[in-house]
Design a protein around this motif. Sequence first.
Motif, PDB file in Angstrom:
ATOM      1  N   MET A  96     -26.766  50.266  43.122  1.00  0.00           N
ATOM      2  CA  MET A  96     -27.982  50.995  43.461  1.00  0.00           C
ATOM      3  C   MET A  96     -29.184  50.294  42.852  1.00  0.00           C
ATOM      4  SD  MET A  96     -26.967  55.000  43.114  1.00  0.00           S
ATOM      5  CE  MET A  96     -28.657  55.422  43.411  1.00  0.00           C
ATOM      6  N   GLN A  97     -30.238  50.236  43.604  1.00  0.00           N
ATOM      7  CA  GLN A  97     -31.481  49.668  43.102  1.00  0.00           C
ATOM      8  C   GLN A  97     -32.294  50.788  42.461  1.00  0.00           C
ATOM      9  OE1 GLN A  97     -32.140  46.453  43.116  1.00  0.00           O
ATOM     10  NE2 GLN A  97     -30.168  46.082  44.112  1.00  0.00           N
ATOM     11  N   PRO A  98     -32.853  50.551  41.293  1.00  0.00           N
ATOM     12  CA  PRO A  98     -33.643  51.602  40.663  1.00  0.00           C
ATOM     13  C   PRO A  98     -34.916  51.874  41.463  1.00  0.00           C
ATOM     14  CG  PRO A  98     -33.773  49.569  39.403  1.00  0.00           C
ATOM     15  CD  PRO A  98     -32.771  49.359  40.486  1.00  0.00           C
ATOM     16  N   HIS A  99     -35.377  53.097  41.388  1.00  0.00           N
ATOM     17  CA  HIS A  99     -36.602  53.489  42.084  1.00  0.00           C
ATOM     18  C   HIS A  99     -37.772  52.693  41.517  1.00  0.00           C
ATOM     19  CE1 HIS A  99     -39.843  56.099  43.520  1.00  0.00           C
ATOM     20  NE2 HIS A  99     -38.983  56.391  44.490  1.00  0.00           N
ATOM     21  N   LYS A 100     -38.707  52.352  42.361  1.00  0.00           N
ATOM     22  CA  LYS A 100     -39.830  51.507  41.935  1.00  0.00           C
ATOM     23  C   LYS A 100     -40.654  52.154  40.828  1.00  0.00           C
ATOM     24  CE  LYS A 100     -40.289  49.323  46.427  1.00  0.00           C
ATOM     25  NZ  LYS A 100     -41.135  49.116  47.602  1.00  0.00           N
ATOM     26  N   ASN A 101     -40.779  53.455  40.841  1.00  0.00           N
ATOM     27  CA  ASN A 101     -41.627  54.145  39.868  1.00  0.00           C
ATOM     28  C   ASN A 101     -40.849  54.676  38.667  1.00  0.00           C
ATOM     29  OD1 ASN A 101     -43.815  53.686  41.524  1.00  0.00           O
ATOM     30  ND2 ASN A 101     -43.553  55.615  42.629  1.00  0.00           N
ATOM     31  N   SER A 102     -39.574  54.341  38.550  1.00  0.00           N
ATOM     32  CA  SER A 102     -38.794  54.898  37.454  1.00  0.00           C
ATOM     33  C   SER A 102     -39.090  54.152  36.156  1.00  0.00           C
ATOM     34  CB  SER A 102     -37.301  54.809  37.765  1.00  0.00           C
ATOM     35  OG  SER A 102     -36.919  53.451  37.862  1.00  0.00           O
ATOM     36  N   LYS A 103     -39.011  54.886  35.041  1.00  0.00           N
ATOM     37  CA  LYS A 103     -39.259  54.319  33.722  1.00  0.00           C
ATOM     38  C   LYS A 103     -38.173  54.804  32.783  1.00  0.00           C
ATOM     39  CE  LYS A 103     -44.267  54.280  34.171  1.00  0.00           C
ATOM     40  NZ  LYS A 103     -45.537  54.780  33.635  1.00  0.00           N
ATOM     41  N   CYS A 104     -37.807  53.967  31.875  1.00  0.00           N
ATOM     42  CA  CYS A 104     -36.834  54.335  30.853  1.00  0.00           C
ATOM     43  C   CYS A 104     -37.581  54.468  29.538  1.00  0.00           C
ATOM     44  CB  CYS A 104     -35.752  53.274  30.750  1.00  0.00           C
ATOM     45  SG  CYS A 104     -34.519  53.687  29.519  1.00  0.00           S
ATOM     46  N   LEU A 105     -37.595  55.645  28.957  1.00  0.00           N
ATOM     47  CA  LEU A 105     -38.320  55.900  27.720  1.00  0.00           C
ATOM     48  C   LEU A 105     -37.326  56.040  26.576  1.00  0.00           C
ATOM     49  CD1 LEU A 105     -40.873  58.543  29.017  1.00  0.00           C
ATOM     50  CD2 LEU A 105     -41.217  56.092  28.783  1.00  0.00           C
TER      51      LEU A 105
END
Length: 155
Positions: A96-105
């Motif tokens: 799966m490709q990560p969503h363009k707007n996703s962020k890992c905090l």
Amino acid sequence: MNRPQPKLIMTPEMEEKFESELLWCIQQLQSALKSGKLSKKQSDSTLKSLNVLMGNSSIVKKRQTMRVLFGDYRAKMIDEEKKLSKCHLKLTVEPMQPHKNSKCLKKHTQLNDTTECKLAKNIPEIIIYGPQQETEPNSRFKFLPSDNSFRFNFS
């Protein structure tokens, strides 16, 4: 008059093949019982056959039961393996490709030599009762000797 059963000499490969055939037949009978589609007479017969296959019967009797129940069970096993291998070939896994707007905090805390981890302060002290007397100086564990007061009062 009961005749003694002749002993069959089987190589480890033959034993392994027989075990796999036996397990396949047992699984088929168990799935038939679980389906609930059998009549009372059929389920009784299936249970009787299952007891023969799972019991201490001779290999000859087990093979005879398997042949009576399933006919050419070896060919049926091969057909089932082919069906399963076709199902496995159809499955493909795509990453799966990560969503363009996703962020890992991640929460980041910097520890110095003089500071302790904030989480370590919230961990309760663990007390273990038993014969151990030795403890490490900075250990969270405290070993306390047991007074052994509990006793069974058997006559």
